[in-house]
Design an enzyme around this catalytic site. Structure first.
Site, mmCIF file in Angstrom:
data_model
loop_
_atom_site.group_PDB
_atom_site.id
_atom_site.type_symbol
_atom_site.label_atom_id
_atom_site.label_comp_id
_atom_site.label_asym_id
_atom_site.label_seq_id
_atom_site.Cartn_x
_atom_site.Cartn_y
_atom_site.Cartn_z
ATOM 1 C CD GLU A 14 -30.120 -65.700 19.197
ATOM 2 O OE1 GLU A 14 -30.801 -64.840 19.952
ATOM 3 O OE2 GLU A 14 -28.825 -65.898 19.874
ATOM 4 C CB SER A 150 -33.597 -67.239 20.810
ATOM 5 O OG SER A 150 -33.156 -66.017 20.526
ATOM 6 C CE1 TYR A 220 -37.235 -63.396 18.503
ATOM 7 C CE2 TYR A 220 -36.649 -65.597 18.437
ATOM 8 C CZ TYR A 220 -36.253 -64.255 18.838
ATOM 9 O OH TYR A 220 -35.226 -63.889 19.569
ATOM 10 N NE ARG A 259 -34.873 -59.273 27.264
ATOM 11 C CZ ARG A 259 -35.019 -60.144 26.232
ATOM 12 N NH1 ARG A 259 -34.843 -59.656 25.064
ATOM 13 N NH2 ARG A 259 -34.582 -61.284 26.587
ATOM 14 C CG ASP A 261 -34.184 -62.228 29.959
ATOM 15 O OD1 ASP A 261 -34.860 -60.949 29.604
ATOM 16 O OD2 ASP A 261 -33.980 -63.006 29.169
ATOM 17 C CD GLU A 275 -30.763 -64.439 28.995
ATOM 18 O OE1 GLU A 275 -29.676 -64.967 28.609
ATOM 19 O OE2 GLU A 275 -31.743 -64.707 28.588
ATOM 20 C CG ASN A 277 -30.760 -61.365 26.398
ATOM 21 O OD1 ASN A 277 -30.294 -62.400 26.241
ATOM 22 N ND2 ASN A 277 -31.624 -61.304 27.653
ATOM 23 N N GLY A 281 -32.952 -58.347 20.905
ATOM 24 C CA GLY A 281 -33.784 -58.062 19.833
ATOM 25 C C GLY A 281 -34.259 -56.719 19.776
HETATM 26 N N1 LIG Z 1 -34.386 -71.736 36.147
HETATM 27 C C1 LIG Z 1 -35.456 -71.390 35.265
HETATM 28 N N2 LIG Z 1 -36.718 -71.634 35.953
HETATM 29 C C2 LIG Z 1 -37.732 -71.378 35.181
HETATM 30 N N3 LIG Z 1 -37.705 -70.935 33.798
HETATM 31 C C3 LIG Z 1 -36.663 -70.858 33.316
HETATM 32 C C4 LIG Z 1 -35.349 -70.917 34.112
HETATM 33 N N4 LIG Z 1 -34.496 -70.758 33.087
HETATM 34 C C5 LIG Z 1 -35.021 -70.469 31.940
HETATM 35 N N5 LIG Z 1 -36.304 -70.623 31.889
HETATM 36 C C6 LIG Z 1 -37.078 -70.315 30.899
HETATM 37 O O1 LIG Z 1 -36.603 -70.280 29.745
HETATM 38 C C7 LIG Z 1 -36.442 -69.293 29.152
HETATM 39 C C8 LIG Z 1 -34.835 -68.797 28.303
HETATM 40 O O2 LIG Z 1 -34.031 -68.792 29.187
HETATM 41 P P1 LIG Z 1 -32.833 -67.711 29.467
HETATM 42 O O3 LIG Z 1 -32.126 -68.203 30.795
HETATM 43 O O4 LIG Z 1 -33.381 -66.540 29.673
HETATM 44 O O5 LIG Z 1 -32.115 -67.935 28.321
HETATM 45 P P2 LIG Z 1 -32.030 -67.242 26.753
HETATM 46 O O6 LIG Z 1 -33.216 -66.485 26.594
HETATM 47 O O7 LIG Z 1 -30.646 -66.966 26.601
HETATM 48 O O8 LIG Z 1 -32.529 -68.692 25.763
HETATM 49 C C9 LIG Z 1 -36.746 -68.083 30.195
HETATM 50 O O9 LIG Z 1 -37.107 -66.916 29.519
HETATM 51 C C10 LIG Z 1 -37.622 -68.859 30.898
HETATM 52 O O10 LIG Z 1 -38.984 -69.052 30.202
HETATM 53 MG MG LIG Z 2 -33.739 -64.974 27.937
#
Ligand SMILES: Nc1ncnc2c1ncn2[C@@H]1O[C@H](COP(=O)(O)OP(=O)(O)O)[C@@H](O)[C@H]1O
Ligand SMILES: [Mg+2]
Length: 319
Positions: A14, A150, A220, A259, A261, A275, A277, A281
């Site tokens: 990143e 990301s 992005y 942040r 999510d 998760e 963060n 960003g």
């Molecule tokens: N269990 C899940 N079910 C549905 N969508 C998911 C799931 N896990 C991740 N995603 C999708 O993938 C994106 C990134 O996942 P995330 O766990 O936030 O990891 P990162 O943001 O660190 O890459 C999420 O914002 C969502 O759109």
């Molecule tokens: Mg995320």
């Protein structure tokens, strides 16, 4: 006015996002008259810190090293106050497996999951456990590396046949992967900002992807995802999401800002934590600055508050 070192760049995947976060932070700091030094984080980090002697470091790094506690440990060692979370909270945020266990232990909702390390796979025959896992999670399942950001390395596996390749892909990003229940629903981000009265949840941002592939590019590239802030939610749901984000922030031990999510599951109406963060960003298109703006907190005011919090933090125990 303070002498502020902005730590940016670094070697993580990143890097480019971090350079943009750093540039925006430096610009805001310079406007209010701080003495600003940019440090592109590399082998000379400790030398730069000890020769420049800033009053405080603004950590504008994302991903490995910068967001996982490594740089924070160095800053503790060198004795320079720094922004945002300390090493242990960074480690918990960066490792989705640790974060999800912490959520689960605290009784906070997070999608069911199973995690394994590369060692479990290569030396302990973990692959033989896949059918049992697949049975418990239903399809599609989400396969992700424990420690990336990301959306890098995240794959949706529509059927059992897709799982092995998704796991191999995830292992190219980290030595630990998780298989997670797929949640169909709306994607919400709740930014949390500390203040005199403790942490405060900012207005919620909803990310609405224009395609099914919410991947690194989509995130992005301006225009490929719509961000709505404040998200159009039933006020009770919004309040619950904000309370849940604050719980997550506290359970992980975050400081300054972060942040969280979440997903709002369509079928059940339940909120669930994906998760957190530790250093989200801070670019022109990033979610935390948008949320702060919606709460009437300008980017300059945000940066100033975060610096004040860094300077006010109790130093780590030396006893
Ligand atoms: N269990 C899940 N079910 C549905 N969508 C998911 C799931 N896990 C991740 N995603 C999708 O993938 C994106 C990134 O996942 P995330 O766990 O936030 O990891 P990162 O943001 O660190 O890459 C999420 O914002 C969502 O759109
Ligand atoms: Mg995320």
């Amino acid at each position: 006015m303070s002498r502020v070192a902005v730590l940016e760049g670094g070697q993580s995947l990143e890097r480019q996002v971090s350079l943009r976060s750093g540039a925006r932070v430096r610009d805001a700091l310079e406007r209010v008259g701080h003495d600003v030094i940019a440090i592109d984080v590399g082998r000379d980090l400790v030398e730069r810190l000890t020769s420049e002697r800033p009053d405080v470091a603004f950590v504008a790094l994302h991903g490995r090293d910068g967001e996982d506690g490594t740089v924070q440990e160095i800053l503790e060692l060198v004795g320079i106050p720094y922004t945002a979370s300390g090493p242990s909270a960074c480690m918990r945020c960066m490792d989705k497996v640790l974060a999800k266990h912490a959520f689960r232990d605290a009784g906070l909702p997070t999608p069911d999951f199973y995690a394994f390390s590369q060692t479990a796979f290569e030396s302990l025959g973990a692959a033989h456990a896949l059918p049992a896992i697949e049975e418990r999670l239903d399809f599609p399942v989400v396969v992700k590396p424990a420690a990336q950001g990301s959306a890098l390395g995240i794959r949706f596996a529509p059927s059992a046949a897709d799982v092995p390749a998704a796991i191999v892909a995830a292992f190219s990003y980290d030595t630990k992967v998780l298989l997670e229940r797929h949640v169909a629903g709306r994607e919400l981000a709740v930014s949390v900002l500390d203040g005199a009265d403790g942490p405060q949840a900012l207005p919620i941002v909803e990310a609405i992807p224009r395609s099914d592939h919410y991947d690194f590019e989509a995130r992005y590239e301006i225009g490929s995802t719509d961000f709505v802030c404040p998200a159009e939610l039933d006020p009770q749901v919004a309040q619950r999401a904000q309370a849940l984000a604050l719980d997550a922030y506290r359970v992980l031990g975050c400081y300054g800002f972060a942040r969280v999510d979440l997903m709002l599951e369509t079928d059940t109406g339940e909120l669930t934590l994906l998760e957190a963060n530790a250093i989200p960003g801070l670019t022109e298109t990033s979610l935390l600055p948008q949320a702060a703006e919606a709460a009437g907190i300008s980017f300059a005011a945000f940066v100033e508050r975060v610096i004040d919090l860094a300077l006010a933090r109790e130093p780590a125990s030396t006893g």
